[in-house]
Design an enzyme around this catalytic site. Structure first.
Site, mmCIF file in Angstrom:
data_model
loop_
_atom_site.group_PDB
_atom_site.id
_atom_site.type_symbol
_atom_site.label_atom_id
_atom_site.label_comp_id
_atom_site.label_asym_id
_atom_site.label_seq_id
_atom_site.Cartn_x
_atom_site.Cartn_y
_atom_site.Cartn_z
ATOM 1 N N ILE A 112 -14.335 0.200 9.825
ATOM 2 C CA ILE A 112 -13.810 0.748 8.554
ATOM 3 C C ILE A 112 -14.664 0.323 7.227
ATOM 4 O O ILE A 112 -15.291 1.087 6.521
ATOM 5 C CB ILE A 112 -12.324 0.499 8.074
ATOM 6 C CG1 ILE A 112 -11.495 1.016 9.409
ATOM 7 C CG2 ILE A 112 -11.860 1.192 7.163
ATOM 8 C CD1 ILE A 112 -11.492 2.331 9.757
ATOM 9 N N ASN A 159 0.870 -1.123 -0.004
ATOM 10 C CA ASN A 159 -0.128 0.127 -0.044
ATOM 11 C C ASN A 159 0.941 1.298 0.154
ATOM 12 O O ASN A 159 0.259 2.415 -0.121
ATOM 13 C CB ASN A 159 -1.012 -0.148 1.178
ATOM 14 C CG ASN A 159 -2.194 -1.198 0.795
ATOM 15 O OD1 ASN A 159 -2.008 -1.640 -0.227
ATOM 16 N ND2 ASN A 159 -2.911 -1.435 1.892
ATOM 17 N N PRO A 214 -16.828 3.740 -2.236
ATOM 18 C CA PRO A 214 -16.889 4.797 -3.011
ATOM 19 C C PRO A 214 -15.803 5.555 -3.277
ATOM 20 O O PRO A 214 -14.728 5.637 -2.407
ATOM 21 C CB PRO A 214 -18.130 5.751 -2.544
ATOM 22 C CG PRO A 214 -18.178 5.587 -1.220
ATOM 23 C CD PRO A 214 -17.583 4.131 -1.010
ATOM 24 N N VAL A 215 -15.625 6.473 -4.027
ATOM 25 C CA VAL A 215 -14.305 7.463 -4.285
ATOM 26 C C VAL A 215 -14.830 8.788 -4.370
ATOM 27 O O VAL A 215 -14.330 9.961 -4.881
ATOM 28 C CB VAL A 215 -13.577 7.189 -5.666
ATOM 29 C CG1 VAL A 215 -12.783 6.022 -5.439
ATOM 30 C CG2 VAL A 215 -14.448 7.272 -6.802
ATOM 31 N N ASP A 216 -15.967 9.149 -3.801
ATOM 32 C CA ASP A 216 -16.594 10.776 -3.878
ATOM 33 C C ASP A 216 -15.655 11.645 -3.328
ATOM 34 O O ASP A 216 -15.488 12.865 -3.539
ATOM 35 C CB ASP A 216 -17.800 10.537 -2.821
ATOM 36 C CG ASP A 216 -17.979 10.082 -1.570
ATOM 37 O OD1 ASP A 216 -17.393 8.799 -1.381
ATOM 38 O OD2 ASP A 216 -18.453 10.608 -0.783
ATOM 39 N N GLN A 217 -14.785 11.218 -2.141
ATOM 40 C CA GLN A 217 -13.951 12.268 -1.426
ATOM 41 C C GLN A 217 -12.742 12.691 -2.171
ATOM 42 O O GLN A 217 -12.460 13.734 -2.302
ATOM 43 C CB GLN A 217 -13.507 11.723 -0.049
ATOM 44 C CG GLN A 217 -14.740 11.336 0.625
ATOM 45 C CD GLN A 217 -15.403 12.476 1.013
ATOM 46 O OE1 GLN A 217 -14.658 13.591 1.525
ATOM 47 N NE2 GLN A 217 -16.676 12.335 0.830
ATOM 48 N N ARG A 267 -1.884 -11.061 -4.828
ATOM 49 C CA ARG A 267 -2.162 -9.791 -4.997
ATOM 50 C C ARG A 267 -1.336 -9.029 -4.012
ATOM 51 O O ARG A 267 -0.604 -7.784 -4.339
ATOM 52 C CB ARG A 267 -3.639 -9.412 -4.901
ATOM 53 C CG ARG A 267 -4.440 -9.714 -5.878
ATOM 54 C CD ARG A 267 -5.844 -9.221 -5.927
ATOM 55 N NE ARG A 267 -5.781 -7.810 -5.817
ATOM 56 C CZ ARG A 267 -6.769 -6.984 -6.124
ATOM 57 N NH1 ARG A 267 -8.074 -7.585 -5.861
ATOM 58 N NH2 ARG A 267 -6.541 -5.471 -5.891
ATOM 59 N N ARG A 273 -8.544 -1.514 -7.844
ATOM 60 C CA ARG A 273 -9.194 -0.347 -7.182
ATOM 61 C C ARG A 273 -8.120 0.775 -7.158
ATOM 62 O O ARG A 273 -8.503 1.858 -7.275
ATOM 63 C CB ARG A 273 -9.898 -0.504 -5.959
ATOM 64 C CG ARG A 273 -11.241 -1.580 -6.003
ATOM 65 C CD ARG A 273 -11.617 -1.487 -4.643
ATOM 66 N NE ARG A 273 -12.154 -0.139 -4.261
ATOM 67 C CZ ARG A 273 -13.239 0.308 -4.701
ATOM 68 N NH1 ARG A 273 -14.281 -0.371 -5.314
ATOM 69 N NH2 ARG A 273 -13.749 1.462 -4.387
ATOM 70 N N CYS A 295 -16.866 -3.663 -4.181
ATOM 71 C CA CYS A 295 -15.795 -4.384 -3.720
ATOM 72 C C CYS A 295 -16.241 -5.667 -2.927
ATOM 73 O O CYS A 295 -17.145 -5.308 -2.057
ATOM 74 C CB CYS A 295 -14.627 -3.454 -3.136
ATOM 75 S SG CYS A 295 -13.538 -4.164 -2.175
ATOM 76 N N ASP A 355 -6.646 -3.959 8.199
ATOM 77 C CA ASP A 355 -5.831 -4.997 7.403
ATOM 78 C C ASP A 355 -5.328 -5.990 8.172
ATOM 79 O O ASP A 355 -4.695 -6.948 7.693
ATOM 80 C CB ASP A 355 -4.839 -4.534 6.488
ATOM 81 C CG ASP A 355 -5.328 -3.273 5.235
ATOM 82 O OD1 ASP A 355 -6.604 -3.423 4.981
ATOM 83 O OD2 ASP A 355 -4.915 -2.551 4.807
HETATM 84 N N1 EPU Z 1 -14.561 6.095 1.760
HETATM 85 C C1 EPU Z 1 -15.808 6.781 1.100
HETATM 86 N N2 EPU Z 1 -15.433 7.652 0.239
HETATM 87 C C2 EPU Z 1 -14.115 7.930 -0.419
HETATM 88 C C3 EPU Z 1 -13.219 6.953 0.053
HETATM 89 C C4 EPU Z 1 -13.486 6.307 1.208
HETATM 90 O O1 EPU Z 1 -16.888 6.489 1.633
HETATM 91 O O2 EPU Z 1 -13.989 8.923 -1.206
HETATM 92 C C5 EPU Z 1 -14.660 5.105 2.849
HETATM 93 C C6 EPU Z 1 -14.583 3.692 2.374
HETATM 94 O O3 EPU Z 1 -15.637 3.171 1.616
HETATM 95 C C7 EPU Z 1 -14.345 2.761 3.621
HETATM 96 C C8 EPU Z 1 -13.542 4.229 4.625
HETATM 97 O O4 EPU Z 1 -13.878 5.532 3.679
HETATM 98 O O5 EPU Z 1 -15.405 2.718 4.287
HETATM 99 C C9 EPU Z 1 -12.047 4.049 4.381
HETATM 100 O O6 EPU Z 1 -11.478 3.715 2.914
HETATM 101 P P1 EPU Z 1 -10.370 4.270 2.579
HETATM 102 O O7 EPU Z 1 -10.363 5.122 1.389
HETATM 103 O O8 EPU Z 1 -9.337 4.664 3.450
HETATM 104 O O9 EPU Z 1 -9.550 2.779 1.838
HETATM 105 P P2 EPU Z 1 -8.771 2.735 0.401
HETATM 106 O O10 EPU Z 1 -7.881 3.976 0.250
HETATM 107 O O11 EPU Z 1 -9.591 2.493 -0.438
HETATM 108 C C10 EPU Z 1 -6.458 1.599 1.636
HETATM 109 C C11 EPU Z 1 -5.973 0.401 1.370
HETATM 110 C C12 EPU Z 1 -6.811 -0.767 2.004
HETATM 111 C C13 EPU Z 1 -7.078 -0.700 3.482
HETATM 112 C C14 EPU Z 1 -7.808 0.845 3.621
HETATM 113 C C15 EPU Z 1 -8.063 1.490 5.002
HETATM 114 C C16 EPU Z 1 -4.420 0.972 -0.592
HETATM 115 C C17 EPU Z 1 -4.246 0.835 -2.057
HETATM 116 N N3 EPU Z 1 -5.509 0.118 0.002
HETATM 117 O O12 EPU Z 1 -7.684 1.434 0.893
HETATM 118 O O13 EPU Z 1 -6.130 -1.938 1.898
HETATM 119 O O14 EPU Z 1 -7.979 -1.617 3.957
HETATM 120 O O15 EPU Z 1 -6.813 1.826 2.871
HETATM 121 O O16 EPU Z 1 -6.677 1.178 5.774
HETATM 122 O O17 EPU Z 1 -3.935 1.509 0.234
HETATM 123 C C18 EPU Z 1 -5.614 -4.363 1.611
HETATM 124 O O18 EPU Z 1 -4.211 -4.054 1.640
HETATM 125 O O19 EPU Z 1 -5.862 -5.392 1.930
HETATM 126 C C19 EPU Z 1 -6.439 -3.145 1.497
HETATM 127 C C20 EPU Z 1 -7.820 -3.233 1.436
#
Ligand code: EPU
Length: 421
Positions: A330, A23, A126-129, A400, A96, A120, A308
């Site tokens: 989370i 990550n 989502p990626v709204d943020q 992965r 993703r 997923c 994780d």
């Molecule tokens: N969220 C939103 N909107 C957004 C972004 C996030 O609602 O625009 C929500 C997500 O749905 C979730 C929470 O916020 O409920 C946190 O999500 P986050 O964005 O932090 O997760 P991520 O960036 O997609 C990364 C890691 C994940 C890890 C999470 C939490 C990477 C590539 N992936 O995902 O890693 O679980 O942060 O720490 O960095 C893994 O390695 O197995 C893995 C899933």
């Protein structure tokens, strides 16, 4: 599809070298999009997700050179000739983290077209943020036919407060802000060490970032970034996975190439479980001779207990003396390992976001199915401690994010073989 055949019951003994963090490597590779010069990376883990990211970056025109080293790969990324600003659905649906090209492409080239990641297995994610932050920086964003279309002549610094803490969201906005005009303040930023590792590379590339490691990142945009060299931070999740494996199966293992300082909560929980840990700055010796004690925990953002590591600690709790409660805050659907662990004889029930685990004295091997990356790792741990044979199907999930896990475990005495399809 490959499978893993594990015959449980062996104590683990020896040494395991920890790889670079998945990550951290994924956003760091995307930082190569921000400059026309070469970014030299070392300690890049050999993972399917890294291969997927390199494939995506090559499609965009990045020149990539890979050299194999003992503990990982050296990867040189050169963004001089980027001519395609798109991450197609075929790539994003398999990983993703492809969303991480959005911020850098937009900041350097003024346009990006990135497929919206779909649902997923572990949650809706989502990626709204990411979109909200880039819009606040002046980007015009439309969603059409499943794609995010983003345009901005020049991104402008501003103050962004994300609704929740998001790791890749912070990384995307941070990369975008390095080349924006003026000052960007990212409030509620993720403090995960992998975000800090990316920020450190960006600083080495000429970015001006204050507040690294805090929840308030202040970035003064610069007109361009230059090349740099960087070693990817050690994988704290891989480290914790092997620690839990020894806690569950018993043994005496030294983990090397680790970053002990970013594992506080995990190490505290393991000590609470009765695991004997001795630490140096870049190594941890883990010894376990007895049955673990059950530990309660609740996942939160860093520096709290990582989501994780949830499944792997739950595997340890399955065999522990006592009952425990594990709460996932989370992701809304990150208990898919529970049904599979119960097939091995675990006693876990789920009520909403909390799993109640009644420790059992033994698990018994059975065929099980891996459902996502960390769930797969937890099944490996349970299988190492179980009596008899466990066949884990769909281990492409494991590939992965873990660098040759079965090779590392075999070297410390585990009976684990990859069954090729
Ligand atoms: N969220 C939103 N909107 C957004 C972004 C996030 O609602 O625009 C929500 C997500 O749905 C979730 C929470 O916020 O409920 C946190 O999500 P986050 O964005 O932090 O997760 P991520 O960036 O997609 C990364 C890691 C994940 C890890 C999470 C939490 C990477 C590539 N992936 O995902 O890693 O679980 O942060 O720490 O960095 C893994 O390695 O197995 C893995 C899933």
């Amino acid at each position: 599809m490959d499978k893993l055949l594990i015959t449980g019951g062996n104590r683990l003994s020896g040494e395991i070298a920890i790889s670079g963090a998945k990550n951290a490597a994924l956003p760091i590779l995307c930082a190569g999009l921000l400059t026309s010069s070469t970014v030299q990376l070392s300690n890049v883990p050999r993972l399917q997700d890294v291969s997927t990211m390199l494939k995506l970056l090559r499609q965009m025109g990045l020149r990539i050179e890979q050299t194999s080293e003992q503990d990982g790969e050296r990867v040189a990324v050169c963004g001089r000739a980027i001519d395609r600003f798109e991450a197609p659905y075929e790539m994003v649906k398999t990983m993703r983290a492809s969303i991480l090209v959005l911020g850098p492409l937009l900041a350097r080239f003024g346009e990006a077209k990135v497929s919206l990641p779909g649902g997923c297995a572990i949650g809706s994610r989502p990626v709204d943020q990411h979109i909200k932050g880039l819009q606040a920086m002046g980007a015009e964003i439309t969603i059409e036919a499943g794609y995010i279309h983003a345009r901005a002549k020049k991104l402008k610094g501003t103050r962004v407060v994300t609704d929740m803490i998001t790791v890749t969201g912070t990384e995307n906005l941070l990369m975008a802000a390095t080349l924006a005009e003026g000052e960007t303040i990212l409030e509620n930023a993720a403090r995960e060490p992998e975000v800090g590792d990316l920020a450190n590379l960006l600083v080495a590339m000429g970015a001006r970032i204050d507040g690294i490691g805090t929840d308030r990142l202040v970035i003064q945009g610069v007109s361009e970034l230059h090349g740099a060299s960087h070693a990817v931070i050690a994988d704290r999740i891989e480290t914790a996975t092997f620690l839990c494996a020894v806690a569950a199966a018993g043994g005496d293992v030294k983990l090397t190439n680790v970053r002990t300082d970013i594992l506080d909560v995990a190490l505290d929980k393991l000590r609470e479980a009765g695991v004997v840990l001795t630490t140096g700055p870049d190594w941890i010796r883990v010894q376990m001779a007895a049955r673990p004690k059950a530990v309660n925990f609740r996942t939160t953002e860093y520096p709290g207990f990582p989501t994780d590591m949830q499944a792997q600690f739950m595997a340890m709790n399955c065999l522990a003396d006592g009952n425990s409660r594990v709460t996932e805050t989370i992701f809304e659907n990150r208990f898919m390992h529970v049904q599979e662990m119960n097939r091995l004889g675990a006693a876990i029930t789920i009520d909403g976001h909390t799993a109640s685990v009644s420790g059992v004295e033994r698990l018994v091997g059975a065929p099980v199915m891996a459902t996502d990356l960390r769930a797969s790792a937890s099944l490996v741990i349970a299988a190492l401690a179980a009596q008899g044979e466990t066949l884990i199907d769909r281990i492409y999930h494991l590939d992965r994010g873990y660098d040759r896990m079965e090779v590392k475990l075999s070297a410390v005495g585990a009976n684990i073989v990859r069954v090729k399809s």
